[in-house]
Structures are given as C-alpha cells and as structure tokens.
Design a protein around this motif. Structure first.
Motif, PDB file in Angstrom:
ATOM      1  N   SER A 180      40.560  37.592  41.332  1.00 30.27           N
ATOM      2  CA  SER A 180      40.878  36.664  40.069  1.00 30.27           C
ATOM      3  C   SER A 180      42.384  37.090  39.880  1.00 30.27           C
ATOM      4  N   LEU A 181      42.958  36.219  38.945  1.00 34.95           N
ATOM      5  CA  LEU A 181      44.058  36.312  38.306  1.00 34.95           C
ATOM      6  C   LEU A 181      44.344  37.557  37.397  1.00 34.95           C
ATOM      7  N   PRO A 182      43.472  38.014  36.521  1.00 35.20           N
ATOM      8  CA  PRO A 182      43.665  39.382  35.895  1.00 35.20           C
ATOM      9  C   PRO A 182      43.663  40.411  36.835  1.00 35.20           C
ATOM     10  N   GLU A 183      42.958  40.354  38.012  1.00 33.82           N
ATOM     11  CA  GLU A 183      43.168  41.459  39.126  1.00 33.82           C
ATOM     12  C   GLU A 183      44.130  41.307  39.713  1.00 33.82           C
ATOM     13  N   ILE A 184      44.926  40.196  40.056  1.00 35.38           N
ATOM     14  CA  ILE A 184      46.199  40.172  40.854  1.00 35.38           C
ATOM     15  C   ILE A 184      47.387  40.876  39.989  1.00 35.38           C
ATOM     16  N   LEU A 185      47.271  40.367  38.466  1.00 39.57           N
ATOM     17  CA  LEU A 185      48.385  40.768  37.564  1.00 39.57           C
ATOM     18  C   LEU A 185      48.146  42.447  37.449  1.00 39.57           C
ATOM     19  N   ALA A 186      47.058  42.977  37.376  1.00 38.44           N
ATOM     20  CA  ALA A 186      46.611  44.435  37.078  1.00 38.44           C
ATOM     21  C   ALA A 186      47.196  45.280  38.385  1.00 38.44           C
ATOM     22  N   ALA A 187      47.022  44.614  39.624  1.00 40.30           N
ATOM     23  CA  ALA A 187      47.425  45.494  40.664  1.00 40.30           C
ATOM     24  C   ALA A 187      48.748  45.264  41.043  1.00 40.30           C
ATOM     25  N   ALA A 188      49.610  44.637  40.302  1.00 36.06           N
ATOM     26  CA  ALA A 188      50.997  44.451  40.554  1.00 36.06           C
ATOM     27  C   ALA A 188      51.551  45.825  40.530  1.00 36.06           C
ATOM     28  N   THR A 189      52.668  46.130  41.400  1.00 39.14           N
ATOM     29  CA  THR A 189      53.267  47.336  41.292  1.00 39.14           C
ATOM     30  C   THR A 189      54.772  47.166  41.146  1.00 39.14           C
ATOM     31  N   PRO A 190      55.424  48.303  40.181  1.00 42.83           N
ATOM     32  CA  PRO A 190      56.746  47.962  39.754  1.00 42.83           C
ATOM     33  C   PRO A 190      57.710  48.108  40.982  1.00 42.83           C
ATOM     34  N   MET A 191      58.768  47.446  40.794  1.00 41.72           N
ATOM     35  CA  MET A 191      59.848  47.299  41.780  1.00 41.72           C
ATOM     36  C   MET A 191      61.162  46.951  40.906  1.00 41.72           C
ATOM     37  N   GLU A 192      62.306  47.413  41.521  1.00 37.29           N
ATOM     38  CA  GLU A 192      63.638  46.978  40.895  1.00 37.29           C
ATOM     39  C   GLU A 192      63.674  45.682  40.378  1.00 37.29           C
ATOM     40  N   ASN A 193      63.662  45.416  38.962  1.00 43.98           N
ATOM     41  CA  ASN A 193      63.946  44.144  38.263  1.00 43.98           C
ATOM     42  C   ASN A 193      62.684  43.227  38.502  1.00 43.98           C
ATOM     43  N   GLY A 194      61.443  43.852  38.729  1.00 45.06           N
ATOM     44  CA  GLY A 194      60.410  42.947  38.698  1.00 45.06           C
ATOM     45  C   GLY A 194      59.141  43.751  39.172  1.00 45.06           C
ATOM     46  N   LEU A 195      58.043  42.849  39.741  1.00 48.00           N
ATOM     47  CA  LEU A 195      56.984  43.359  40.285  1.00 48.00           C
ATOM     48  C   LEU A 195      56.677  42.755  41.616  1.00 48.00           C
ATOM     49  N   ARG A 196      55.960  43.627  42.353  1.00 47.88           N
ATOM     50  CA  ARG A 196      55.377  43.247  43.827  1.00 47.88           C
ATOM     51  C   ARG A 196      53.834  42.948  43.537  1.00 47.88           C
ATOM     52  N   MET A 197      53.466  41.799  43.895  1.00 50.26           N
ATOM     53  CA  MET A 197      52.313  41.189  43.958  1.00 50.26           C
ATOM     54  C   MET A 197      51.747  40.470  45.215  1.00 50.26           C
ATOM     55  N   GLU A 198      50.360  40.215  45.230  1.00 52.20           N
ATOM     56  CA  GLU A 198      49.520  39.883  46.483  1.00 52.20           C
ATOM     57  C   GLU A 198      49.048  38.576  45.928  1.00 52.20           C
ATOM     58  N   ILE A 199      49.347  37.293  46.637  1.00 50.59           N
ATOM     59  CA  ILE A 199      48.601  36.189  46.512  1.00 50.59           C
ATOM     60  C   ILE A 199      47.279  36.105  47.566  1.00 50.59           C
ATOM     61  N   PRO A 200      46.047  36.278  47.184  1.00 48.26           N
ATOM     62  CA  PRO A 200      45.066  36.029  48.165  1.00 48.26           C
ATOM     63  C   PRO A 200      44.848  34.843  48.755  1.00 48.26           C
ATOM     64  N   ALA A 201      44.161  34.782  49.746  1.00 46.11           N
ATOM     65  CA  ALA A 201      43.743  33.437  50.467  1.00 46.11           C
ATOM     66  C   ALA A 201      43.036  32.406  49.336  1.00 46.11           C
ATOM     67  N   SER A 202      42.382  33.001  48.421  1.00 43.55           N
ATOM     68  CA  SER A 202      41.625  32.072  47.660  1.00 43.55           C
ATOM     69  C   SER A 202      42.339  31.424  46.430  1.00 43.55           C
ATOM     70  N   TRP A 203      43.602  31.746  46.496  1.00 41.37           N
ATOM     71  CA  TRP A 203      44.873  30.949  45.739  1.00 41.37           C
ATOM     72  C   TRP A 203      45.418  29.914  46.346  1.00 41.37           C
ATOM     73  N   MET A 204      45.224  29.786  47.761  1.00 40.63           N
ATOM     74  CA  MET A 204      46.092  28.780  48.412  1.00 40.63           C
ATOM     75  C   MET A 204      45.649  27.441  48.135  1.00 40.63           C
ATOM     76  N   GLN A 205      46.630  26.485  48.480  1.00 39.85           N
ATOM     77  CA  GLN A 205      46.569  25.214  48.668  1.00 39.85           C
ATOM     78  C   GLN A 205      47.240  24.734  49.882  1.00 39.85           C
ATOM     79  N   GLY A 206      46.642  24.561  51.149  1.00 41.32           N
ATOM     80  CA  GLY A 206      47.501  24.575  52.022  1.00 41.32           C
ATOM     81  C   GLY A 206      48.290  25.703  52.589  1.00 41.32           C
ATOM     82  N   ARG A 207      49.437  25.422  52.809  1.00 39.13           N
ATOM     83  CA  ARG A 207      50.331  26.641  53.393  1.00 39.13           C
ATOM     84  C   ARG A 207      50.931  27.274  52.304  1.00 39.13           C
ATOM     85  N   THR A 208      50.814  26.945  51.016  1.00 33.42           N
ATOM     86  CA  THR A 208      51.517  27.605  49.947  1.00 33.42           C
ATOM     87  C   THR A 208      50.525  27.970  48.829  1.00 33.42           C
TER      88      THR A 208
END
Length: 257
Positions: free
Chosen positions: A3-31
């Motif tokens: 879910s989107l709340p879970e994606i944002l909650a799992a974000a890890t800090p990095m320089e100037n931003g966040l590292r996140m993961e886009i799961p397959a369930s949020w894809m539309q074709g190749r993006t």
C-alpha cells in the motif's frame, strides 16, 4: 509492503532525499503508475522543511520508466515570503524517471473570489453500488472505481469515481496526488480501446489548501481536446464527494497508434 502508506513508511533516508521501493502491484506496463511516483516525489519534497505552505501546483514530467528500488531526491529552488518552489526527482537503475516542481503557497487575503467549476451530474456511489478494481497485477487494483457509462458524455470524455483502498495516515495532498492520475487517457475513447500510450507531462493546480472528501471518494474527469500526429492534449478536473472543486489539471499524452 504494497500500500502507499506502507511504501512511504518504509522509506529510508539518504543524502538529499529518500530511498523507496515501487512494488509490482503499482506498475502499469514497464513503468510505475504516475500517481504513485508523483506522490513519492511530493512526500520527499515535504520532508525538506516542516513549515512549507500548502501545495498549490505540481508540474510533473514523466521522463522514463520507473520500477523497483528508486531514489527520490528533493531540493529547495526558492523560498519567498509567500511561496516555496521545490524540485523533486525520482531515479532508478534506468536513470531519471520523473522530474517534478512543486509550488507551495500560503493563503492570502484577496478581493477576488471567483469559483466556476460545477461538478458533473454523476451521483456519489452509495454502499450498494457495484465497484470495479481492475486486474491484480496492475496498479488500478489499489482503487475502487465507478465509471459513468452513459451516452450523455462526449466522445472523448471520461468520468469516474475513484477511491484509494489503503489511505489511512496519508497526508491529504499526497493522497490526492496519488488519486489524481487514476483515469486512463481520454484519447482511449477516440482510439476505441486500450492502446500503447504514454503520459509525458502533467500539471495539477490545487484549488484548496486542504483537500478533503467523504468516505475516500473523488470524482475525476478527463477530456481530450486535441488528438492528432501522435499526441493528445487533455484537460482534467477533480471534485470531492460534496461536489466541491478540488483541482484542475492538464496532461500531454503520446499516442503510439
């Protein structure tokens, strides 16, 4: 973590931003679905400073494909007395996928009060309304949908009630941006069905500093006003469950047919 709340909650800090993961369930074709990648960019932009004014405009360019692990960086372009401009980029192993400029503006007193954006005549779904969710391997399965299939709509107009399944705890603006792109390109109606298309740019202007609705429902409309030479220009709009205008939009879509 789907879910989107879970994606944002799992974000890890990095320089100037966040590292996140886009799961397959949020894809539309190749993006990834444009609404979820834009919501991730906005979330990163909001982390720059705790006192940003409300979001008033999002200008998004869909540059390339996004999938899997992504880096979401944000930087302040300018901060004035009333407004702040923030640039946010989303990159993956394939390179830059999304570039966004978010404009945050505080409410100001004005002698102008003009509102002319009546909601279309399409009733809010009641508890007995049969909704559609889309295939499980496609981003639209994260939403409940009710399309207006009446003959009263124009030949290039799409009207849909949309509700995000998992929305608890989301920032109201992040929630809205995630929902705002949940319509297929209106040019699909001119084509006569699904076809290879790609959104290129998206402009979303917010009409309220705090978007709210009832039971999670938003009414979305898209109208293709021009479609030729492989491009479609469409206008879009969003209303809440009470028929109040929430956002106006414009999108440029490439048509590979």
């Amino acid at each position: 973590m789907t879910s989107l709340p879970e994606i944002l909650a799992a974000a890890t800090p990095m320089e100037n931003g966040l590292r996140m993961e886009i799961p397959a369930s949020w894809m539309q074709g190749r993006t990834a679905y444009g609404g979820v990648s834009s919501a991730m960019a906005l979330h990163a932009a909001q982390q720059l400073t705790p006192d940003l004014p409300p979001l008033r405009s999002a200008q998004v360019s869909f540059v390339g494909p996004l999938a899997g692990g992504v880096d979401v960086t944000a930087r302040l372009l300018r901060r004035g007395k009333n407004a702040a401009w923030v640039q946010a980029d989303v990159t993956s192993e394939a390179g830059l996928g999304l570039a966004a400029t978010f404009v945050f503006v505080r409410d100001m007193e004005s002698k102008v009060a003009h509102k002319e954006a009546p909601a279309p005549d399409f009733p809010l779904p009641d508890p007995d309304t049969v909704t559609y969710k889309g295939p499980k391997d496609f981003f639209i399965h994260n939403f409940e949908l009710v399309d207006d299939r009446s003959d009263a709509r124009g030949k290039s107009e799409w009207l849909r009630w949309v509700r995000l399944d998992e929305r608890e705890g989301l920032d109201p603006m992040v929630h809205l941006i995630a929902v705002a792109d949940a319509l297929p390109p209106a040019a699909f109606k001119l084509i006569g069905g699904p076809a290879p298309v790609s959104s290129m740019t998206w402009l979303c202007n917010l009409l309220t500093p705090e978007p709210r609705t009832r039971d999670g429902w938003w009414l979305l409309r898209a109208v293709s006003e021009y479609a030729a030479n492989g491009c479609s220009s469409q206008t879009m709009a969003i209303w809440n469950a009470d028929g109040e205008p929430i956002a106006t939009q414009m999108q440029s879509v490439a048509l590979f047919v």
